[in-house]
Design a protein around this motif. Structure first.
Motif, mmCIF file in Angstrom:
data_model
loop_
_atom_site.group_PDB
_atom_site.id
_atom_site.type_symbol
_atom_site.label_atom_id
_atom_site.label_comp_id
_atom_site.label_asym_id
_atom_site.label_seq_id
_atom_site.Cartn_x
_atom_site.Cartn_y
_atom_site.Cartn_z
ATOM 1 N N UNK A 32 0.826 -1.209 0.000
ATOM 2 C CA UNK A 32 0.000 0.000 0.000
ATOM 3 C C UNK A 32 0.852 1.248 0.000
ATOM 4 N N UNK A 33 0.751 2.051 1.042
ATOM 5 C CA UNK A 33 1.504 3.305 1.153
ATOM 6 C C UNK A 33 2.967 3.084 1.505
ATOM 7 N N UNK A 34 3.325 1.861 1.940
ATOM 8 C CA UNK A 34 4.693 1.559 2.334
ATOM 9 C C UNK A 34 4.980 1.768 3.805
ATOM 10 N N UNK A 35 3.956 2.101 4.589
ATOM 11 C CA UNK A 35 4.185 2.449 5.997
ATOM 12 C C UNK A 35 4.844 1.324 6.797
ATOM 13 N N UNK A 36 4.446 0.067 6.564
ATOM 14 C CA UNK A 36 5.015 -1.030 7.342
ATOM 15 C C UNK A 36 6.473 -1.276 6.958
ATOM 16 N N UNK A 37 6.782 -1.175 5.678
ATOM 17 C CA UNK A 37 8.161 -1.338 5.219
ATOM 18 C C UNK A 37 9.041 -0.215 5.770
ATOM 19 N N UNK A 38 8.537 1.005 5.761
ATOM 20 C CA UNK A 38 9.285 2.149 6.290
ATOM 21 C C UNK A 38 9.558 1.952 7.775
ATOM 22 N N UNK A 91 3.672 3.239 -6.690
ATOM 23 C CA UNK A 91 4.129 4.602 -6.970
ATOM 24 C C UNK A 91 4.110 5.449 -5.694
ATOM 25 N N UNK A 92 3.030 5.338 -4.915
ATOM 26 C CA UNK A 92 2.931 6.107 -3.672
ATOM 27 C C UNK A 92 3.868 5.543 -2.607
ATOM 28 N N UNK A 93 4.042 4.238 -2.579
ATOM 29 C CA UNK A 93 4.997 3.650 -1.627
ATOM 30 C C UNK A 93 6.395 4.176 -1.905
ATOM 31 N N UNK A 94 6.795 4.226 -3.186
ATOM 32 C CA UNK A 94 8.120 4.755 -3.544
ATOM 33 C C UNK A 94 8.264 6.192 -3.048
ATOM 34 N N UNK A 95 7.232 6.979 -3.248
ATOM 35 C CA UNK A 95 7.267 8.371 -2.805
ATOM 36 C C UNK A 95 7.483 8.465 -1.290
ATOM 37 N N UNK A 96 6.753 7.632 -0.527
ATOM 38 C CA UNK A 96 6.878 7.665 0.935
ATOM 39 C C UNK A 96 8.210 7.102 1.410
ATOM 40 N N UNK A 97 8.695 6.086 0.742
ATOM 41 C CA UNK A 97 10.008 5.514 1.089
ATOM 42 C C UNK A 97 11.089 6.568 0.889
ATOM 43 N N UNK A 153 13.679 8.595 3.551
ATOM 44 C CA UNK A 153 15.096 8.250 3.346
ATOM 45 C C UNK A 153 15.394 6.782 3.664
ATOM 46 N N UNK A 154 14.518 5.891 3.201
ATOM 47 C CA UNK A 154 14.660 4.461 3.484
ATOM 48 C C UNK A 154 14.920 3.631 2.232
ATOM 49 N N UNK A 155 15.159 4.261 1.100
ATOM 50 C CA UNK A 155 15.241 3.514 -0.161
ATOM 51 C C UNK A 155 16.409 2.530 -0.203
ATOM 52 N N UNK A 156 17.452 2.737 0.581
ATOM 53 C CA UNK A 156 18.571 1.793 0.556
ATOM 54 C C UNK A 156 18.222 0.459 1.226
#
Length: 175
Positions: free
Chosen positions: A45-51, A72-78, A82-85
């Motif tokens: 979803x929004x990426x909140x759990x992964x973040x 697309x929105x998860x990428x934006x939130x990640x 600053x968690x993309x790595x």
């Protein structure tokens, strides 16, 4: 002493305000293993759990979703956090995934969880933990039954209002 997560969910599910992601976040605090660990976020979803996993110290996180708009929105939130790595995003279906993870989190519907539980067992390392939500309280028993049949242990249900969250641990080889 909390953590700040910046969120712009757009049309994706998951700001942390609804009881189901909130219970998943609390479960992650309690179940993430010490030391190096990995996580699979199914239906990110929004990426909140992964973040949140990245902020809790997970070294590798795979966040998957079948909805391109959610990704697309998860990428934006990640990126916003600053968690993309630490987080890889994928549209790959669960059945096509390989490898094993220390922690698996899925905030989905009852039907989706029932369909995916056998794959979840395959994708968890020995003694790995799983957090399943997106369920109404009365649906939790339906999901717990296949978990027991597959040999999961320490199966617990937490509820908030009419919603439920199941945590379980995959049994080790000698158990």
């Amino acid at each position: 002493g909390g953590m700040t997560i910046r969120m712009d969910p757009g049309p994706a599910f998951g700001t942390g305000a609804h009881p189901t992601p909130r219970m998943c976040l609390q479960g992650m605090e309690n179940l993430h293993p010490p030391g190096a660990w990995t996580m699979l976020d199914v239906g990110t979803g929004s990426g909140i759990l992964a973040i949140y996993a990245a902020k809790l110290g997970a070294g590798e996180i795979l966040a998957i979703d079948t909805d391109p708009e959610a990704l697309r929105w998860a990428r934006r939130n990640i990126d916003l956090n600053h968690c993309s790595e630490f987080i890889d995003l994928s549209s790959k279906p669960v059945g096509e995934l390989s490898g094993v993870f220390s922690l698996l989190v899925a905030n989905l519907t009852r039907d989706a969880l029932l369909e995916l539980v056998p794959d979840f067992q395959r994708l968890l390392e020995k003694n790995g933990a799983m957090i399943l939500s997106g369920l109404m309280q009365e649906q939790s028993q339906e999901v717990m039954k296949p978990l027991r049949l597959l040999g999961f242990k320490e199966i617990r249900v937490v509820t908030q209002g009419e919603w439920a969250c199941i945590t379980a641990r995959k049994a080790g080889v000698l158990e």
